[in-house]
Design a protein around this motif. Structure first.
Motif, PDB file in Angstrom:
ATOM      1  N   ASP A  95       0.812  -1.312  -0.059  1.00  0.00           N
ATOM      2  CA  ASP A  95       0.079   0.099   0.188  1.00  0.00           C
ATOM      3  C   ASP A  95       1.020   1.061  -0.052  1.00  0.00           C
ATOM      4  O   ASP A  95       1.858   1.566   1.338  1.00  0.00           O
ATOM      5  CB  ASP A  95      -0.481   0.158   1.277  1.00  0.00           C
ATOM      6  CG  ASP A  95      -1.709   1.008   1.178  1.00  0.00           C
ATOM      7  OD1 ASP A  95      -1.889   1.882   0.378  1.00  0.00           O
ATOM      8  OD2 ASP A  95      -2.064   1.757   2.285  1.00  0.00           O
ATOM      9  N   GLY A  99      -4.617   3.429  -2.762  1.00  0.00           N
ATOM     10  CA  GLY A  99      -5.830   2.110  -2.939  1.00  0.00           C
ATOM     11  C   GLY A  99      -4.483   1.406  -2.958  1.00  0.00           C
ATOM     12  O   GLY A  99      -3.953   1.081  -3.462  1.00  0.00           O
ATOM     13  N   CYS A 121      -8.012  -5.484   5.300  1.00  0.00           N
ATOM     14  CA  CYS A 121      -7.977  -4.149   4.682  1.00  0.00           C
ATOM     15  C   CYS A 121      -8.456  -2.517   5.468  1.00  0.00           C
ATOM     16  O   CYS A 121      -8.087  -1.655   5.866  1.00  0.00           O
ATOM     17  CB  CYS A 121      -7.502  -4.203   2.838  1.00  0.00           C
ATOM     18  SG  CYS A 121      -5.454  -5.038   2.561  1.00  0.00           S
ATOM     19  N   GLU A 122      -9.732  -2.633   4.739  1.00  0.00           N
ATOM     20  CA  GLU A 122     -10.907  -1.855   4.794  1.00  0.00           C
ATOM     21  C   GLU A 122     -10.638  -1.253   6.634  1.00  0.00           C
ATOM     22  O   GLU A 122     -11.060  -0.436   6.634  1.00  0.00           O
ATOM     23  CB  GLU A 122     -12.260  -2.073   4.502  1.00  0.00           C
ATOM     24  CG  GLU A 122     -11.984  -1.751   2.964  1.00  0.00           C
ATOM     25  CD  GLU A 122     -12.598  -1.296   1.552  1.00  0.00           C
ATOM     26  OE1 GLU A 122     -12.072  -0.205   2.784  1.00  0.00           O
ATOM     27  OE2 GLU A 122     -12.039  -1.312   1.034  1.00  0.00           O
ATOM     28  N   GLY A 125      -7.893   1.112   7.104  1.00  0.00           N
ATOM     29  CA  GLY A 125      -8.443   2.285   6.307  1.00  0.00           C
ATOM     30  C   GLY A 125      -7.459   2.631   5.446  1.00  0.00           C
ATOM     31  O   GLY A 125      -7.623   3.239   4.395  1.00  0.00           O
ATOM     32  N   GLN A 127      -7.961   0.859   1.083  1.00  0.00           N
ATOM     33  CA  GLN A 127      -9.137   1.222   0.296  1.00  0.00           C
ATOM     34  C   GLN A 127      -9.300   0.019  -0.692  1.00  0.00           C
ATOM     35  O   GLN A 127      -7.486  -0.024  -1.558  1.00  0.00           O
ATOM     36  CB  GLN A 127      -9.753   2.246  -0.369  1.00  0.00           C
ATOM     37  CG  GLN A 127     -10.817   2.109  -1.450  1.00  0.00           C
ATOM     38  CD  GLN A 127     -11.156   3.490  -2.078  1.00  0.00           C
ATOM     39  OE1 GLN A 127     -10.672   4.364  -2.750  1.00  0.00           O
ATOM     40  NE2 GLN A 127     -12.082   3.533  -2.758  1.00  0.00           N
ATOM     41  N   LYS A 129      -9.812  -2.697  -4.232  1.00  0.00           N
ATOM     42  CA  LYS A 129     -11.880  -2.378  -5.153  1.00  0.00           C
ATOM     43  C   LYS A 129     -10.024  -3.911  -5.570  1.00  0.00           C
ATOM     44  O   LYS A 129      -9.539  -4.610  -5.598  1.00  0.00           O
ATOM     45  CB  LYS A 129     -10.982  -1.181  -6.028  1.00  0.00           C
ATOM     46  CG  LYS A 129     -11.061  -0.308  -5.673  1.00  0.00           C
ATOM     47  CD  LYS A 129     -12.603  -0.575  -5.670  1.00  0.00           C
ATOM     48  CE  LYS A 129     -13.585   1.484  -5.418  1.00  0.00           C
ATOM     49  NZ  LYS A 129     -14.746   1.621  -4.922  1.00  0.00           N
ATOM     50  N   GLU A 172     -10.467   4.479  -9.045  1.00  0.00           N
ATOM     51  CA  GLU A 172     -11.368   4.078  -9.597  1.00  0.00           C
ATOM     52  C   GLU A 172     -11.023   3.689 -11.690  1.00  0.00           C
ATOM     53  O   GLU A 172     -11.420   3.001 -12.544  1.00  0.00           O
ATOM     54  CB  GLU A 172     -11.542   5.013  -9.818  1.00  0.00           C
ATOM     55  CG  GLU A 172     -12.677   5.404  -8.661  1.00  0.00           C
ATOM     56  CD  GLU A 172     -14.101   4.359  -8.607  1.00  0.00           C
ATOM     57  OE1 GLU A 172     -14.137   3.506  -9.409  1.00  0.00           O
ATOM     58  OE2 GLU A 172     -14.306   3.753  -6.966  1.00  0.00           O
TER      59      GLU A 172
END
Length: 333
Positions: A95, A99, A121-122, A125, A127, A129, A172
């Motif tokens: 990390d 993210g 992981c969440e 903190g 992030q 995907k 994203e």
């Protein structure tokens, strides 16, 4: 069983020790766990990409950890998933503050353990995907495409997502690059021989002397038919017919081709198959932008190959062309 090994149960860890010894400037492990495989060149502020899967498929999965591609890989035993704890420990290590994207194959154990790691992981903190590769056309119908296995085509997902992350894309944007690649990749594979899992000491399935299996999975999952061995032209024709029926490509559109050896097929044979594929695509007036030939996702010493097609647009061409460098894969920009 004829293999260059010590104890069968040490196969994976002994392999990893050899890789770390040979490439200590590029890769390392964390948490005193050889199977937590990471890049040695972490880049602050970059989206990290983590993958994972069983041993037996080199260079998949860990072979794509490096510059312009991935940042970490959970390494399981032969044909087995890495643990959730290993994936979590890798994630914490790689990390870099932007993210993490998980990219891995569509297999039950992998999905469960990556999902658990993402939840862990969440809680910290970080992030996360996730996206799964599911490109094996013969493993499920188009109506049930979500159940398809992830095989060699996942290389294209790694390449596009890795290039986007290296260019400074957001989480994203990196996920979007992987999703776009996934939507435009299809693979057909076939085997000519079984392979031997070290801890079993014998073949995991059988094929006759002059028999092949179309659609066989990289763990020996059943294919769609067993029968006489086809010629390279016939294999190209059936593979492309299956792919293009599932993912139509119009005359004039551009594609990338991946001709992947499963472990015991000579490079000469792969180029014969590649030539047959190119000839048939040219006859359909489908433009070939780039061809990749070699071993990208193997199955121990299984003889056979897979054919992947990726439908391209200008952005995907740029991502495919971006430089990448790992101990197992080198591409100049």
């Amino acid at each position: 069983m004829k293999k260059i090994i010590n104890r069968p149960e040490d196969y994976t860890d002994d392999m990893l020790r050899g890789i770390y010894a040979a490439h200590s400037d590029l890769v390392r492990y964390v948490e005193n766990d050889l199977r937590c495989y990471c890049t040695a060149k972490k880049k602050k502020g970059k989206v990290a990409i983590v993958t994972g899967g069983g041993t037996g498929h080199l260079p998949l999965f860990l072979g794509y950890v490096g510059e312009g591609l991935l940042d970490g890989c959970g390494v399981g035993s032969v044909f087995q998933s890495p643990s959730a704890e290993q994936i979590y420990n890798i994630s914490k290590e790689v990390d870099a503050g932007a993210g993490i994207l998980y990219i891995y194959g569509n297999y039950t154990g992998d999905i469960m353990n990556f999902d658990i790691a993402a939840e862990m992981c969440e809680m910290d903190g970080i992030q996360v995907k996730s996206i799964v590769g599911a490109d094996d056309v013969n493993s499920a119908s188009s109506e049930n495409a979500g159940a398809r296995r992830g095989v060699a085509g996942i290389f294209f997902m790694y390449k596009c997502a890795g290039a986007k992350a290296a260019k400074g894309g957001t989480l994203e944007e990196v996920l979007e690059a992987a999703e776009k690649a996934k939507e435009n990749i299809r693979t057909v594979g076939f085997s000519l021989t079984p392979c031997v899992i070290p801890e079993l000491g014998k073949s995991n399935f059988t094929l006759g002397e002059n028999e092949m299996a179309m659609g066989m999975g990289i763990h020996g999952e059943p294919g769609v038919w067993n029968g006489p061995i086809l010629t390279a032209d016939e294999l190209a024709e059936e593979s492309l017919d299956t792919i293009l029926k599932d993912m139509p490509v119009e005359s004039g559109e551009e594609v990338a081709i991946l001709v992947n050896g499963l472990g015991a097929t000579s490079l000469e044979e792969l180029y014969i198959l590649s030539g047959s594929i190119s000839k048939k695509l040219e006859a359909k007036k489908i433009a070939i932008y780039r061809t990749f030939v070699g071993e990208y996702a193997t199955s121990m010493e299984m003889a056979g190959a897979s054919v992947s097609l990726m439908r391209l647009d200008e952005e995907q061409k740029r991502l495919l062309d971006a430089p990448a460098y790992t101990p197992f894969y080198n591409q100049k920009g």
